[in-house]
Design a protein around this motif. Sequence first.
Motif, mmCIF file in Angstrom:
data_model
loop_
_atom_site.group_PDB
_atom_site.id
_atom_site.type_symbol
_atom_site.label_atom_id
_atom_site.label_comp_id
_atom_site.label_asym_id
_atom_site.label_seq_id
_atom_site.Cartn_x
_atom_site.Cartn_y
_atom_site.Cartn_z
ATOM 1 N N PRO A 126 0.744 -1.317 -0.219
ATOM 2 C CA PRO A 126 -0.006 -0.033 0.036
ATOM 3 C C PRO A 126 0.879 1.179 0.002
ATOM 4 C CG PRO A 126 -0.499 -1.252 2.115
ATOM 5 C CD PRO A 126 0.714 -1.909 1.261
ATOM 6 N N ILE A 127 0.357 2.130 -0.828
ATOM 7 C CA ILE A 127 1.120 3.592 -0.545
ATOM 8 C C ILE A 127 0.135 4.599 -0.454
ATOM 9 C CG2 ILE A 127 3.102 3.129 -1.987
ATOM 10 C CD1 ILE A 127 1.577 3.841 -4.474
ATOM 11 N N TYR A 128 0.315 5.932 -0.183
ATOM 12 C CA TYR A 128 -0.565 6.802 -0.029
ATOM 13 C C TYR A 128 -1.611 6.392 1.082
ATOM 14 C CZ TYR A 128 1.328 9.420 -3.978
ATOM 15 O OH TYR A 128 2.221 9.923 -4.975
ATOM 16 N N ALA A 129 -0.901 6.055 2.346
ATOM 17 C CA ALA A 129 -2.025 5.819 3.356
ATOM 18 C C ALA A 129 -3.081 4.598 2.858
ATOM 19 C CB ALA A 129 -2.529 6.866 4.035
ATOM 20 N N GLY A 130 -2.611 3.879 2.034
ATOM 21 C CA GLY A 130 -3.787 2.538 1.665
ATOM 22 C C GLY A 130 -4.556 3.261 0.608
ATOM 23 N N ASN A 131 -4.533 4.480 0.012
ATOM 24 C CA ASN A 131 -5.315 4.743 -0.902
ATOM 25 C C ASN A 131 -4.968 4.262 -2.325
ATOM 26 O OD1 ASN A 131 -7.445 6.597 -0.038
ATOM 27 N ND2 ASN A 131 -5.596 7.902 1.020
ATOM 28 N N ALA A 132 -3.862 3.531 -2.415
ATOM 29 C CA ALA A 132 -3.544 3.149 -3.668
ATOM 30 C C ALA A 132 -2.269 1.845 -3.372
ATOM 31 C CB ALA A 132 -2.464 3.837 -4.614
ATOM 32 N N ARG A 228 -4.866 9.313 16.441
ATOM 33 C CA ARG A 228 -3.463 10.152 16.674
ATOM 34 C C ARG A 228 -4.104 11.424 17.580
ATOM 35 N NH1 ARG A 228 1.416 11.945 15.690
ATOM 36 N NH2 ARG A 228 2.267 9.967 14.581
ATOM 37 N N GLN A 241 -1.955 4.229 19.213
ATOM 38 C CA GLN A 241 -2.417 4.659 18.018
ATOM 39 C C GLN A 241 -2.598 3.852 16.834
ATOM 40 O OE1 GLN A 241 -0.264 8.494 16.750
ATOM 41 N NE2 GLN A 241 -0.392 7.808 14.507
ATOM 42 N N GLN A 244 -1.801 5.549 9.786
ATOM 43 C CA GLN A 244 -0.827 5.463 8.726
ATOM 44 C C GLN A 244 0.677 5.425 9.589
ATOM 45 O OE1 GLN A 244 -0.508 9.000 6.234
ATOM 46 N NE2 GLN A 244 0.506 8.111 4.958
ATOM 47 N N THR A 245 0.541 6.229 10.684
ATOM 48 C CA THR A 245 1.881 6.457 11.367
ATOM 49 C C THR A 245 1.791 5.941 12.771
ATOM 50 O OG1 THR A 245 1.139 8.636 12.086
ATOM 51 C CG2 THR A 245 2.782 8.350 10.156
ATOM 52 N N LYS A 247 -0.275 1.916 14.253
ATOM 53 C CA LYS A 247 -0.332 0.389 14.199
ATOM 54 C C LYS A 247 -1.455 0.214 13.014
ATOM 55 C CE LYS A 247 1.556 -1.161 18.377
ATOM 56 N NZ LYS A 247 1.433 -0.845 19.779
ATOM 57 N N ILE A 263 -8.510 9.673 6.628
ATOM 58 C CA ILE A 263 -7.798 8.566 5.913
ATOM 59 C C ILE A 263 -6.641 8.271 6.509
ATOM 60 C CG2 ILE A 263 -8.470 9.211 3.277
ATOM 61 C CD1 ILE A 263 -5.792 10.805 2.945
ATOM 62 N N GLN A 264 -6.102 8.922 7.403
ATOM 63 C CA GLN A 264 -4.790 8.361 7.904
ATOM 64 C C GLN A 264 -5.138 7.569 8.894
ATOM 65 O OE1 GLN A 264 -5.481 11.660 7.585
ATOM 66 N NE2 GLN A 264 -3.617 12.461 6.013
ATOM 67 N N LYS A 270 -8.866 -0.066 8.391
ATOM 68 C CA LYS A 270 -10.153 -0.348 7.286
ATOM 69 C C LYS A 270 -10.275 -1.575 6.626
ATOM 70 C CE LYS A 270 -7.722 1.498 3.149
ATOM 71 N NZ LYS A 270 -7.653 2.116 2.088
ATOM 72 N N VAL B 19 -6.245 7.175 -7.991
ATOM 73 C CA VAL B 19 -5.458 6.263 -9.081
ATOM 74 C C VAL B 19 -6.023 6.545 -10.212
ATOM 75 C CG1 VAL B 19 -5.018 3.897 -9.467
ATOM 76 C CG2 VAL B 19 -5.288 4.528 -7.093
ATOM 77 N N LYS B 117 10.009 10.982 9.398
ATOM 78 C CA LYS B 117 10.250 9.498 9.874
ATOM 79 C C LYS B 117 9.589 8.756 8.482
ATOM 80 C CE LYS B 117 6.091 7.982 12.461
ATOM 81 N NZ LYS B 117 5.509 7.300 13.569
ATOM 82 N N ILE B 120 4.836 10.845 3.269
ATOM 83 C CA ILE B 120 3.317 10.021 3.208
ATOM 84 C C ILE B 120 2.931 9.547 1.917
ATOM 85 C CG2 ILE B 120 2.823 11.387 5.307
ATOM 86 C CD1 ILE B 120 1.167 13.502 3.458
ATOM 87 N N ASP B 121 3.670 9.821 0.719
ATOM 88 C CA ASP B 121 3.235 9.418 -0.424
ATOM 89 C C ASP B 121 3.667 7.776 -0.849
ATOM 90 O OD1 ASP B 121 6.180 10.033 -0.604
ATOM 91 O OD2 ASP B 121 5.962 11.249 -2.463
ATOM 92 N N ASP B 123 5.140 6.019 1.775
ATOM 93 C CA ASP B 123 5.090 5.343 3.121
ATOM 94 C C ASP B 123 6.255 4.486 3.114
ATOM 95 O OD1 ASP B 123 2.933 6.633 4.107
ATOM 96 O OD2 ASP B 123 1.624 5.239 3.061
ATOM 97 N N SER B 221 -2.879 0.233 -8.560
ATOM 98 C CA SER B 221 -4.516 -0.034 -8.379
ATOM 99 C C SER B 221 -5.192 0.565 -7.228
ATOM 100 C CB SER B 221 -4.669 -1.372 -8.645
ATOM 101 O OG SER B 221 -3.920 -2.292 -7.749
ATOM 102 N N PRO B 223 -7.473 0.138 -4.281
ATOM 103 C CA PRO B 223 -7.801 -0.892 -3.217
ATOM 104 C C PRO B 223 -9.374 -1.216 -3.111
ATOM 105 C CG PRO B 223 -7.325 1.129 -2.034
ATOM 106 C CD PRO B 223 -7.320 1.409 -3.330
#
Lengths: 317, 249
Positions: A126-132, A228, A241, A244-245, A247, A263-264, A270, B19, B117, B120-121, B123, B221, B223
Amino acid sequence: MSVLILAEHNNSEVKSSTLSTISAASKITNDVEVLILGFNIENISKEISNYQYVSKVLTLDNEKFEHAIAENIEPVIVSLADKYTHILAAANTFGKNVMPRVAVKLDVAQISDIVTIESEDTFVRPIYAGNALATVKSNDSKKVITIRPTSFDIMAKEGGSGIVESINFDLTEHNVEFIDREESKSDRPELSTARIVVSGGRGLQSAENFKLISDIADKLNAAIGASRAAVDAGYVSNDYQVGQTGKVVVPDLYIAVGISGAIQHLAGMKESKIIVAINKDEEAPIFNIADYGLSADLFEALPQLSSELDKLNSIEK
Amino acid sequence: MKILVTVKRVIDYNVQVRVKADGTGVEKENVKMSMNPPDENAVEEALRIKESGKADEIIILSIGEEKCQETIRTALAMGADRGILVKTNNEIEPLSVSKIVSKIVEIENPGLILMGKQAIDDDSNQTAQMTSALLNWPQATFASKIEIADNNATITREVDEGLERIKVKMPFIASCDLRLNEPRYASLPNIMKAKKKPIDVKPVEELGIDVKPRIENIKISEPASRQKGVMVADVAELVQKLKYEAKVI
Ligand SMILES: Cc1cc2nc3c(=O)[nH]c(=O)nc-3n(C[C@H](O)[C@H](O)[C@H](O)COP(=O)(O)OP(=O)(O)OC[C@H]3O[C@@H](n4cnc5c(N)ncnc54)[C@H](O)[C@@H]3O)c2cc1C
Ligand SMILES: Nc1ncnc2c1ncn2[C@@H]1O[C@H](COP(=O)(O)O)[C@@H](O)[C@H]1O
């Protein structure tokens, strides 16, 4: 194909993330070797050697490894790396701390936080907090990977018959000194593996009010989580917590109380099987992903929930 | 002492990322871009260390396209002294970023490096650890408190179990958590002043580092989306549903 995984433990107990990591490794090979570094770890080394899929446990038992200092662990892995095609650890604060060091020393890119293994060199993360979701192929000769523990089933703790082999490593001192750790102690299930999680957000308004959350958690034998915002405001400590940042959790039941659904935050919960949201704002985005939404004031709803749970003649825990 | 702070230009955290239909990436056209949030904490921390008299110059480094200058300017407006943009139009992986940072360290000789740390893109959560290993400087990752003494620093780290404290010798590299501090807003006069602060632009090719990506994006893609569920009337109905419909309690 031979895979080395880095075990996570606290010298007396093996963390469940280790089992998830072995499970992920078993998707690449049936010849999994486990490296365990620690102090007085004879028992847990033996324990791991019995786990399914484990063919060998490499153990380094030394005072200098009592605390997981990344600078100390990395050179040991690097010294062993020749023999393996893949090196895996969990994508939690333990694995994240060590593995990028290993990757750079081997001059390979690290593949972070994978959720699916498509083949020996292709993974989904997952990237972008799981949005992709990115399907990525590594062109490096050796793969250094962290895996998302909740995405891999935990395998059996027996059925394996690995050998235990102790190794030596001459550790040169580094400029890092462990001082102490402040760990939250609780009798509740561990947040990242709990079957039920009850989480509170800014809507709880204070640390005292979090008692309303812990009362429900007690009745359901659930772990407690938080947004958070709730952690930042000091209602609970950072290890609660989710997001995204924080658990990632995938319980059978996730109850979000007074959490708006940024979204974070969603990034961490989710994938839960059933999501319940209790929020007084019926427009709150959390309702878009909730299986059951209750638009209500939590200060009325939680005490009611507590007494409704009391009325049930049985609760599955 | 000089402090080097890295800042990445990313899609703003409030944007709902989409996406692209062809699976090649995410939509970046006409999307608000900002400084990666924990990098703001890194800039803020550097400013506080300087204000306490322990540092005399703050250098901001960003790697990416020309527009990253805007992100550097934001940091300069917060109070940093000058910027370096290592320019490239290609995607740069953490492995390459860490090599570039190490190269800049050779040139600038900072006594401390502060990073976010996690970007956010992508991750990834890798760059600080990699840079630490390359430079052979101690790493203080996921820092929520940094206390600098004479020749060492005590760091509070956010770990899964709670908080951990370590002591590291200078120079070291920290990766900053959002809880490290509250980043300041740039005042109007400081925004004006920042326009005159220097940004040195170096094409990545000048550094002589191999930055070819090692990881290929096969596809990006969307999710699986969750079905919106039902609203229940009251707590009693909720408990009934959980017990007899979802069967989770
Ligand atoms: C880089 C980055 C990373 C982040 N990582 C995370 C992360 O890992 N996890 C995370 O959670 N957040 C994270 N955040 C923060 C995130 O963006 C949100 O700010 C945060 O999740 C909001 O928390 P909240 O829902 O508790 O608070 P709010 O958004 O303030 O929502 C509070 C909710 O409570 C409801 N409420 C108030 N009173 C009551 C009442 N009496 N009864 C019922 N409902 C009530 C309100 O209607 C509201 O919906 C991150 C942000 C950034 C920039
Ligand atoms: N292209 C970049 N330019 C500047 N800093 C970067 C870049 N990529 C990563 N970083 C820094 O490294 C941190 C961690 O990023 P990552 O390892 O990608 O999660 C970020 O918070 C930044 O401080």
